[in-house]
Design an enzyme around this catalytic site. Structure first.
Site, PDB file in Angstrom:
ATOM      1  N   ASP A   1       0.771  -1.653  -0.208  1.00  0.00           N
ATOM      2  CA  ASP A   1       0.124   0.213  -0.187  1.00  0.00           C
ATOM      3  C   ASP A   1       1.066   1.336  -0.036  1.00  0.00           C
ATOM      4  OD1 ASP A   1       1.066  -0.835   2.835  1.00  0.00           O
ATOM      5  OD2 ASP A   1      -0.533  -1.054   3.337  1.00  0.00           O
TER       6      ASP A   1
ATOM      7  N   GLU B   1      -9.841  -1.888   4.632  1.00  0.00           N
ATOM      8  CA  GLU B   1      -9.961  -1.241   6.291  1.00  0.00           C
ATOM      9  C   GLU B   1     -11.635  -2.198   6.501  1.00  0.00           C
ATOM     10  OE1 GLU B   1      -8.833   0.640   8.354  1.00  0.00           O
ATOM     11  OE2 GLU B   1      -8.131   2.263   7.768  1.00  0.00           O
TER      12      GLU B   1
HETATM   13  C1  F6R Z   1       1.601  -1.036   5.653  1.00  0.00           C
HETATM   14  C2  F6R Z   1       0.162  -1.977   6.284  1.00  0.00           C
HETATM   15  C3  F6R Z   1      -0.820  -1.873   7.159  1.00  0.00           C
HETATM   16  C4  F6R Z   1       0.294  -2.689   8.672  1.00  0.00           C
HETATM   17  C5  F6R Z   1      -1.202  -2.901  10.165  1.00  0.00           C
HETATM   18  C6  F6R Z   1      -0.242  -2.454  11.130  1.00  0.00           C
HETATM   19  O1  F6R Z   1       1.720  -1.313   4.684  1.00  0.00           O
HETATM   20  O2  F6R Z   1       0.201  -2.951   5.030  1.00  0.00           O
HETATM   21  O3  F6R Z   1      -1.810  -3.164   7.551  1.00  0.00           O
HETATM   22  O4  F6R Z   1       0.551  -3.798   8.421  1.00  0.00           O
HETATM   23  O5  F6R Z   1      -1.582  -1.135   9.945  1.00  0.00           O
HETATM   24  O6  F6R Z   1       0.533  -1.870  11.413  1.00  0.00           O
HETATM   25  P1  F6R Z   1       2.009  -1.973  12.618  1.00  0.00           P
HETATM   26  O7  F6R Z   1       2.722  -2.689  12.099  1.00  0.00           O
HETATM   27  O8  F6R Z   1       2.477   0.086  12.850  1.00  0.00           O
HETATM   28  O9  F6R Z   1       1.216  -1.860  14.133  1.00  0.00           O
END
Ligand code: F6R
Length: 259
Positions: free
Chosen positions: A65, A141
């Site tokens: 993303d 989401e």
């Molecule tokens: C990032 C992504 C998101 C994160 C998720 C968890 O490329 O695709 O889905 O993996 O928001 O984020 P962290 O690891 O920062 O808690």
């Protein structure tokens, strides 16, 4: 799904790095996530590379993303982040590291182009995933179509709050539009490798592993994948009802079977 409960975040990273190293040795196409969770895994891959144990010279990589509207040089763009956190420190060719282009005037077209690029490349062999506290993967989401393709999405206010830490705590600085691989796109990867650490994710882990498959919890789509490995630390596993069984199943895994 294979659920692997490791003692610590470091142990999670070691197991994830072992799996990714196996793919790197085959010159595979790696699907990469950003965010905090995979950082220890990436650091371990860098360590192995710098120790002369591991090469990525024949690998390609695709990000999940990207924020819309951040320049590629912005330190929080995922284009820049993955270079800072991983690919600048290993021997993958920079032109082989791909991400959605959030800087064009037409992000919807950029999303379609990115989806087509992944397909034309032959697809992702192993996809690293993290999970949001709201159950998102990529930036799909709650309410995302379970068969969605790469597209423009609006971030959930919870995700904006969660990610403000990367923007000096300023929620207004977090872009609210993103381009994300869709759930249908992610599901086409050969192997899904979900990494989760910390108590803040325990509820989301229980929901996607043991709850119903539903768009309200996008990560639950992993239940339909034939090869999904979920590596969690003790804190993230805390709300799983069947954690004893997952440990038992791992200890008694039939020889030669992945899971
Ligand atoms: C990032 C992504 C998101 C994160 C998720 C968890 O490329 O695709 O889905 O993996 O928001 O984020 P962290 O690891 O920062 O808690």
């Amino acid at each position: 799904m294979e659920i692997v409960i490791a003692d610590t975040p470091d142990a999670v990273a070691g197991i994830a790095a072992d799996i990714l190293a196996g793919y790197a040795r085959k010159g595979a196409t790696l699907g990469l996530a950003t965010g905090s969770t995979p950082l220890k895994t990436y650091q371990e891959l860098i360590r192995r590379h710098q120790a002369g144990e591991l090469s990525f010279a024949h690998c390609h990589a695709y990000l999940l993303d990207e924020y819309v509207g951040l320049s590629r040089e912005h330190e929080q763009s995922y284009y820049r982040t993955i270079r800072t956190e991983l690919t600048d420190h290993i021997d993958i060719a920079d032109e082989n590291v791909h991400s959605p282009d959030g800087t064009t005037g037409n992000p919807m077209q950029a999303a379609r182009d990115y989806d087509a690029l992944i397909a034309a490349s032959g697809g992702v062999d192993v996809q690293v995933l993290g999970i949001g506290t709201d159950g998102h993967i990529g930036f799909n989401e709650p309410g995302s179509s379970l068969s969605s393709r790469t597209r423009l999405k609006t971030l959930h206010p919870q995700t904006v709050t969660d990610n403000a830490r990367f923007f000096g705590g300023d929620e207004d600085a977090v872009p609210f539009h993103v381009i994300t691989q869709g759930l249908g796109t992610i599901m086409e990867a050969g192997h899904l490798l979900m990494i989760v650490t910390g108590a803040a994710k325990a509820e989301a882990v229980a929901a996607f592993v043991e709850g119903p498959v539903a768009a309200i919890c996008p990560a639950s789509i992993l239940q339909f994948h034939q090869r999904a490995t979920v590596i969690v630390d003790q804190d993230a596993a805390a709300q799983l009802q069947h954690s004893e069984y997952y440990r038992y199943a791992l200890d008694h895994k039939p020889e030669g079977q992945d899971f």
